[in-house]
Design a protein around this motif. Structure first.
Motif, mmCIF file in Angstrom:
data_model
loop_
_atom_site.group_PDB
_atom_site.id
_atom_site.type_symbol
_atom_site.label_atom_id
_atom_site.label_comp_id
_atom_site.label_asym_id
_atom_site.label_seq_id
_atom_site.Cartn_x
_atom_site.Cartn_y
_atom_site.Cartn_z
ATOM 1 N N ASP A 191 -38.277 26.290 1.987
ATOM 2 C CA ASP A 191 -38.550 26.120 0.561
ATOM 3 C C ASP A 191 -39.394 26.965 -0.276
ATOM 4 O OD1 ASP A 191 -36.830 23.938 0.543
ATOM 5 O OD2 ASP A 191 -38.365 22.510 0.935
ATOM 6 N N LEU A 192 -40.371 27.376 0.265
ATOM 7 C CA LEU A 192 -41.445 28.136 -0.491
ATOM 8 C C LEU A 192 -42.132 28.971 0.245
ATOM 9 C CD1 LEU A 192 -42.756 28.833 -3.247
ATOM 10 C CD2 LEU A 192 -44.609 27.004 -2.575
ATOM 11 N N LEU B 125 -42.422 19.946 0.028
ATOM 12 C CA LEU B 125 -41.528 21.124 0.211
ATOM 13 C C LEU B 125 -41.645 21.956 1.601
ATOM 14 C CD1 LEU B 125 -42.158 23.146 -3.384
ATOM 15 C CD2 LEU B 125 -40.207 21.764 -2.436
ATOM 16 N N GLN B 126 -40.817 22.532 2.033
ATOM 17 C CA GLN B 126 -41.173 23.282 3.446
ATOM 18 C C GLN B 126 -41.907 24.488 3.104
ATOM 19 O OE1 GLN B 126 -37.812 23.578 6.054
ATOM 20 N NE2 GLN B 126 -39.011 23.781 7.667
ATOM 21 N N THR B 127 -42.856 24.641 3.532
ATOM 22 C CA THR B 127 -43.894 25.746 2.839
ATOM 23 C C THR B 127 -44.387 26.644 3.941
ATOM 24 O OG1 THR B 127 -44.546 24.321 1.049
ATOM 25 C CG2 THR B 127 -45.920 26.045 1.350
ATOM 26 N N ALA C 235 -36.977 32.448 2.367
ATOM 27 C CA ALA C 235 -37.391 31.471 1.623
ATOM 28 C C ALA C 235 -36.712 31.392 0.432
ATOM 29 C CB ALA C 235 -38.865 31.480 1.250
ATOM 30 N N ARG C 236 -36.465 30.180 -0.105
ATOM 31 C CA ARG C 236 -35.739 29.967 -1.394
ATOM 32 C C ARG C 236 -36.317 30.245 -2.784
ATOM 33 N NH1 ARG C 236 -34.262 24.266 -0.634
ATOM 34 N NH2 ARG C 236 -33.062 24.452 -2.573
ATOM 35 N N HIS D 71 -40.368 23.693 -8.196
ATOM 36 C CA HIS D 71 -39.378 22.294 -8.189
ATOM 37 C C HIS D 71 -38.192 22.480 -9.006
ATOM 38 C CE1 HIS D 71 -41.408 19.693 -5.437
ATOM 39 N NE2 HIS D 71 -42.709 19.737 -5.934
ATOM 40 N N LEU E 282 -35.959 25.149 -7.648
ATOM 41 C CA LEU E 282 -35.093 24.615 -6.558
ATOM 42 C C LEU E 282 -34.203 23.499 -6.767
ATOM 43 C CD1 LEU E 282 -38.151 24.642 -3.880
ATOM 44 C CD2 LEU E 282 -35.978 26.411 -4.171
ATOM 45 N N HIS E 283 -34.657 22.882 -7.870
ATOM 46 C CA HIS E 283 -33.781 21.409 -8.204
ATOM 47 C C HIS E 283 -33.603 21.426 -9.790
ATOM 48 C CE1 HIS E 283 -34.745 20.400 -4.210
ATOM 49 N NE2 HIS E 283 -36.111 20.459 -4.494
#
Ligand SMILES: Cc1cc2nc3c(=O)[nH]c(=O)nc-3n(C[C@H](O)[C@H](O)[C@H](O)COP(=O)(O)OP(=O)(O)OC[C@H]3O[C@@H](n4cnc5c(N)ncnc54)[C@H](O)[C@@H]3O)c2cc1C
Length: 552
Positions: free
Chosen positions: A237-238, A259-261, A337-338, A544, A547-548
């Motif tokens: 995610d980050l 978050l998957q970091t 990563a996003r 956040h 991402l969303h």
């Protein structure tokens, strides 16, 4: 590294032992039992071996577990866990290789908690988690202090490469035994036994007598098992670039909020703050905290929440035209990563004088706080630079040192320094301004003893017994790797917020949506630990939102 815990009195050995190897209550043991399974072990059963990456957590119910280091045929026992004591160390929060081995000392009954269940337990049982976390931090401090499970570094104590490797190991909290070939009587025997010549030094000797001759930091990190493997196909995610205060804060908040970091760091957690032996103005630490202690704790905190740390790999490029973004690392591997938080900070400009590296931290400083001032009390010092930071440093140091020489290349201070500082410097009997001047040589055996500077106009040279130089010649951002991708200001700092056309969304968003910058690397930032931590913490909200996005 991990030391300054106000609840721990370092003068009380009994308290420390009890906290390092605590004995849990019957009730706690029962609760731990719910996260694992009971096993009966025969005498001598191995539970984990030095170099493993996935050791489980063991609680002794009956019997004992021996923790030891094995070298050739000799075994050194560090400790023995008995009833209601538990195994483990900080490596249970990451996938670094463990430093010790463990086995059943007799017929022993244990609860084995597997790593994924261990994380669950740490999140669900806060009273147990606090005891375990404190014990693990103290155990690592003990390993470092007693050089247990250590790598041996052999080399001349004053060589820049020895210092490079020593700093890398200590800043990464890796136990180290230093054999200084200039001073240690045992050095000759070591070199002979390992067939090492002077030209091959410094060398690092790992367990099993593996020798690394003057390794790069990436090779050293790989061989020591500090590099944590991760699946390069994963889309995080980050990705946070830089593990200074700002990057670590972003990692703690992002990981704790699900978050998957991943954090990619080129050297060691802590950044510039990690090089400060005492930060006195960070909220909540009235007696100060060493940068390494703060960074070590922040790192564990980030890992406790599940953040991954990729140490010893610099990001060399970012591809921001693809989705997800792609970071290319020094070893040509990639991280996808996003969203990205850039926290790669800045580095203070170095003096352009031969041999300056040798005196960094031992006579050349990049900050003038009470800590540095105490190192040169009653001595003659030099402040290099004509900006406000140099002026503040000169005025501050004049209060405690014998004399301050301010060296500037230009014709004076008026154009670059606030008038009140110019006046104070002019009026201070302890401060002399040397214009058109630059340092040309540094001398000293162990630390700095003597400095020569030259007047660029008259070419006249002056040599003084100076023991400290404060280099206040500005900071350069670590942004070469983002070049061409984001808007930078004329000094190379990353432009964010309104200036990057993103004001409404986040003051930390760069000219590229989804890429943020925080801390010293950000154009216009306040260069402080607290502000870096603040920015790293709040940027996660914007991540956040990116991402969303909420439906219009
Ligand atoms: C000696 C010294 C003493 C100080 N004392 C104080 C003090 O007492 N109080 C105070 O408030 N402030 C102090 N400061 C300032 C403070 O340390 C900084 O403002 C703060 O560390 C900035 O944090 P940061 O995370 O933004 O960047 P940094 O701390 O600079 O961290 C950036 C990190 O990014 C890594 N990195 C860089 N490029 C890459 C790349 N391409 N790939 C991967 N990683 C990369 C670096 O290795 C570094 O670890 C001091 C600074 C120094 C140098």
């Amino acid at each position: 590294m991990l030391s300054a815990d106000p609840s721990i009195d370092p003068t009380d050995p009994f308290q420390r032992t009890a906290q390092t190897f605590p004995q849990l209550s019957e009730e706690m043991a029962e609760r731990i039992g719910r996260y694992g399974s009971e096993e009966l072990l025969e005498h001598g059963t191995p539970l984990f071996t030095r170099g493993d990456r996935n050791a489980d957590f063991f609680l002794v119910l009956d019997g004992a577990i021996e923790i030891f280091e094995q070298d050739d045929d000799s075994i050194k026992v560090f400790t023995t866990h008995s009833k209601h004591q538990f195994t483990g160390e900080l490596t249970l929060f990451n996938e670094r290789e463990i430093l010790v081995s463990g086995r059943a000392h007799q017929a022993t009954r244990v609860v084995r908690v597997r790593r994924s269940d261990f994380r669950r337990m740490m999140q669900s049982e806060p009273d147990i988690a606090e005891i375990v976390m404190r014990a693990y931090i103290l155990r690592r401090v003990g390993l470092i202090r007693h050089s247990q499970g250590a790598a041996t570094l052999i080399g001349p104590g004053h060589s820049a490469d020895t210092l490079r490797l020593q700093q890398f190991l200590s800043r990464n909290g890796y136990p180290l035994r230093l054999v200084d070939t200039e001073h240690d009587a045992e050095a000759g025997g070591f070199l002979e036994r390992l067939s090492l010549g002077a030209a091959e030094l410094p060398a690092v000797v790992l367990s099993g007598h593996r020798v690394l001759r003057n390794p790069t930091l990436a090779v050293l990190a790989d061989k020591l098992g500090l590099t944590e493997p991760f699946d390069h196909a994963t889309v995080f995610d980050l990705a946070v670039v830089g593990a200074g205060p700002a990057g670590l804060a972003a990692a703690v908040y992002a990981a704790s909020e699900g978050l998957q970091t991943i954090v990619v760091e080129s050297i060691a957690p802590g950044g510039q703050a990690g090089t400060s032996s005492k930060i006195e103005n960070y909220l909540g630490f009235p007696t100060g905290v060493s940068g390494m202690a703060l960074a070590g704790r922040a790192q564990v905190q980030a890992q406790k929440f599940g953040a991954r740390l990729a140490i010893s790999r610099a990001v060399t490029r970012v591809d921001c035209d693809v989705t997800p973004f792609e970071l290319r690392l020094e070893d040509d591997s990639t991280v996808r990563a996003r969203a990205i938080v850039i926290a790669s900070g800045a580095r203070y400009r170095k003096l352009d004088v031969p041999g300056f590296e040798r005196f960094e931290g031992q006579g050349i400083y990049y900050a003038a706080t009470a800590m540095e001032a105490s190192l040169c009390r009653d001595a003659e010092v030099i402040v290099v630079g004509g900006g406000n930071s140099a002026g503040q440093a000169a005025v501050f140091l004049a209060g405690s040192v014998r004399h301050v020489h301010v060296l500037v290349r230009g014709a004076g201070l008026a154009a670059t320094m606030s008038d009140y500082l110019v006046q104070r410097i002019a009026n201070a009997s302890h401060i002399t301004l040397h214009v058109h001047s630059e340092i040309v040589s540094l001398e000293g055996e162990r630390g700095l003893d003597r400095v020569t500077w030259r007047n660029r106009r008259s070419t006249e040279e002056t040599t003084r017994p100076v023991t400290a130089i404060f280099a206040m010649i500005g900071a350069e951002p670590n942004t070469a790797w983002v070049d061409g991708c984001l808007d930078l200001d004329p000094q190379g700092f990353v432009v964010t917020g309104a200036k990057a056309g993103q004001g409404a969304d986040s003051p930390y968003m760069t000219s590229r949506p989804g890429i943020y910058a925080v801390g010293d690397v950000r154009s216009g930032s306040v260069k402080r630990v607290a502000s870096g931590v603040g920015e790293g913490s709040v940027v996660v909200q914007a991540v956040h939102r990116f991402l969303h996005p909420s439906p219009e």
